[in-house]
Design a protein around this motif. Structure first.
Motif, PDB file in Angstrom:
ATOM      1  N   ASP A 117       5.996  -0.496  -3.095  1.00  0.00           N
ATOM      2  CA  ASP A 117       5.251   0.760  -3.182  1.00  0.00           C
ATOM      3  C   ASP A 117       4.244   0.902  -2.045  1.00  0.00           C
ATOM      4  N   ALA A 120       5.989   2.478   0.972  1.00  0.00           N
ATOM      5  CA  ALA A 120       6.176   3.916   0.771  1.00  0.00           C
ATOM      6  C   ALA A 120       4.854   4.665   0.914  1.00  0.00           C
ATOM      7  N   LYS A 121       3.791   4.104   0.359  1.00  0.00           N
ATOM      8  CA  LYS A 121       2.489   4.773   0.414  1.00  0.00           C
ATOM      9  C   LYS A 121       1.981   4.887   1.846  1.00  0.00           C
ATOM     10  N   GLN A 124       3.729   7.691   3.383  1.00  0.00           N
ATOM     11  CA  GLN A 124       3.218   8.949   2.834  1.00  0.00           C
ATOM     12  C   GLN A 124       1.885   9.312   3.464  1.00  0.00           C
ATOM     13  N   GLY A 148      10.723  -1.009   0.657  1.00  0.00           N
ATOM     14  CA  GLY A 148      10.131   0.156   0.000  1.00  0.00           C
ATOM     15  C   GLY A 148       9.914   1.298   0.967  1.00  0.00           C
ATOM     16  N   GLY A 149       9.473   0.967   2.184  1.00  0.00           N
ATOM     17  CA  GLY A 149       9.282   1.988   3.200  1.00  0.00           C
ATOM     18  C   GLY A 149      10.582   2.640   3.611  1.00  0.00           C
ATOM     19  N   ASP A 151      13.352   2.820   1.828  1.00  0.00           N
ATOM     20  CA  ASP A 151      13.844   3.630   0.715  1.00  0.00           C
ATOM     21  C   ASP A 151      13.151   4.995   0.683  1.00  0.00           C
ATOM     22  N   TYR A 152      11.854   4.986   0.923  1.00  0.00           N
ATOM     23  CA  TYR A 152      11.121   6.258   0.934  1.00  0.00           C
ATOM     24  C   TYR A 152      11.584   7.123   2.108  1.00  0.00           C
ATOM     25  N   LYS A 155      14.753   8.717   1.241  1.00  0.00           N
ATOM     26  CA  LYS A 155      14.553   9.698   0.175  1.00  0.00           C
ATOM     27  C   LYS A 155      14.171  11.057   0.732  1.00  0.00           C
ATOM     28  N   HIS A 174      19.629  -0.636   2.539  1.00  0.00           N
ATOM     29  CA  HIS A 174      18.468   0.240   2.381  1.00  0.00           C
ATOM     30  C   HIS A 174      18.189   1.088   3.626  1.00  0.00           C
TER      31      HIS A 174
END
Length: 303
Positions: A117, A120-121, A124, A148-149, A151-152, A155, A174
């Motif tokens: 996470d 991803a954050k 963001q 995670g990065g 995957d984001y 997305k 991924h």
């Protein structure tokens, strides 16, 4: 589990590492490093495809974003930081993110890489968009922060590139494409700041340099996207314009003065005979590509 990873394996060449003389130690490291360039070269097709993908996004006002943890993150931040002084690129065009934030550049931030996470954050927080390219750097191919990065990124339809030093890894599923120079076990087992770090630096050099060349940042091998704003840059600008025009030192200084210190403008003025204002228009129409600006006017190869 790390047992199956090449980057974590024991290197038979260094089993007696602590018993070697200093000279033998240096020779061993050097011999092991000699294979890094070969491993990177075996990924040339993938690296070229990545450069084309990055360049296409940059042309549409996208960004190149590196994301990694530990050594991988530091190398991404370093490559991003070197783009503005080398290519006069906007500081926001190439960005490096490291797990744990800027303080992790010098001090390990425990656990920062273990949460997907967080990756991803961080993306963001910089407003990642579908126009951007994310290069997730994880020599092990399993770092949760990086995965995670990536995957984001996928997305929101940013282009996701994975960089690892293991032929088969979790990272592969991924991202949109993978660059995987397999350098083999380190002389100190698992110390991926060594061969894997060297391979990573080489690949990042190619990605950013190749993308910037595709943006028209060079003329031949000259670093022409430069505006002379201080003594050092004035001297560099004079050398570049002299190499591109074969003018005398006096004429180079006069030409640069006429063009407000703009190297590209000066070279176009010399080769086309146009005014500085017209030269700037030609460069704009050629999307900053100096050779195209010259050839579009003269119809001839520039000297």
């Amino acid at each position: 589990m790390l047992d199956h990873l090449t980057t974590e394996a024991s290197n038979p060449a260094s089993e007696d590492l602590d018993e070697l003389s200093t000279l033998d130690l240096v020779n061993l490291i050097n011999n092991q490093d000699a294979g890094v360039a070969i491993a990177v070269g075996q990924q040339s097709v993938q690296i070229a495809a990545a450069i084309d993908a990055i360049s296409a996004r940059l042309r549409r006002s996208g960004r190149l974003i590196y994301i990694g943890a530990g050594t991988s993150g530091r190398l991404g931040v370093l490559d991003a930081a070197e783009c503005p002084p080398t290519f006069s690129s906007d500081p926001g065009q190439v960005i490096g993110l490291i797990a744990g934030g800027p303080s992790a550049l010098q001090n390990a931030v425990e656990g920062a890489e273990d949460n997907p996470d967080f990756g991803a954050k961080d993306l963001q927080d910089i407003g990642l968009s579908s126009k951007d390219v994310v290069v997730g750097i994880a020599t092990s191919g399993r770092t949760p922060y990086v995965i995670g990065g990536l995957d984001y990124a996928r997305k929101i339809e940013a282009y996701a590139i994975g960089l690892t030093c293991n032929e088969v890894s979790e990272l592969h599923s991924h991202c949109d494409m993978v660059i995987a120079p397999v350098v083999g076990p380190e002389i100190i087992s698992g110390s991926t700041r060594m061969k894997a770090g060297t391979a990573t630096k080489m690949v990042l050099n190619m990605l950013s340099t190749g993308a910037m060349i595709r943006q028209g940042k060079t003329f031949g091998n000259l670093m022409v996207d430069l505006k002379a704003t201080n003594t050092k840059l004035n001297e560099r600008a004079r050398r570049i314009v002299k190499a591109a025009t074969k003018l005398s030192d006096e004429d180079v200084s006069s030409l640069l003065h006429e063009c407000n210190g703009e190297v590209k403008t000066a070279i176009v003025v010399h080769h086309t005979g146009e005014s500085p204002d017209r030269a700037r228009v030609l460069l704009s129409e050629a999307n900053g590509h100096l050779r195209q600006a010259i050839m579009g006017t003269t119809g001839e190869r520039s000297r």
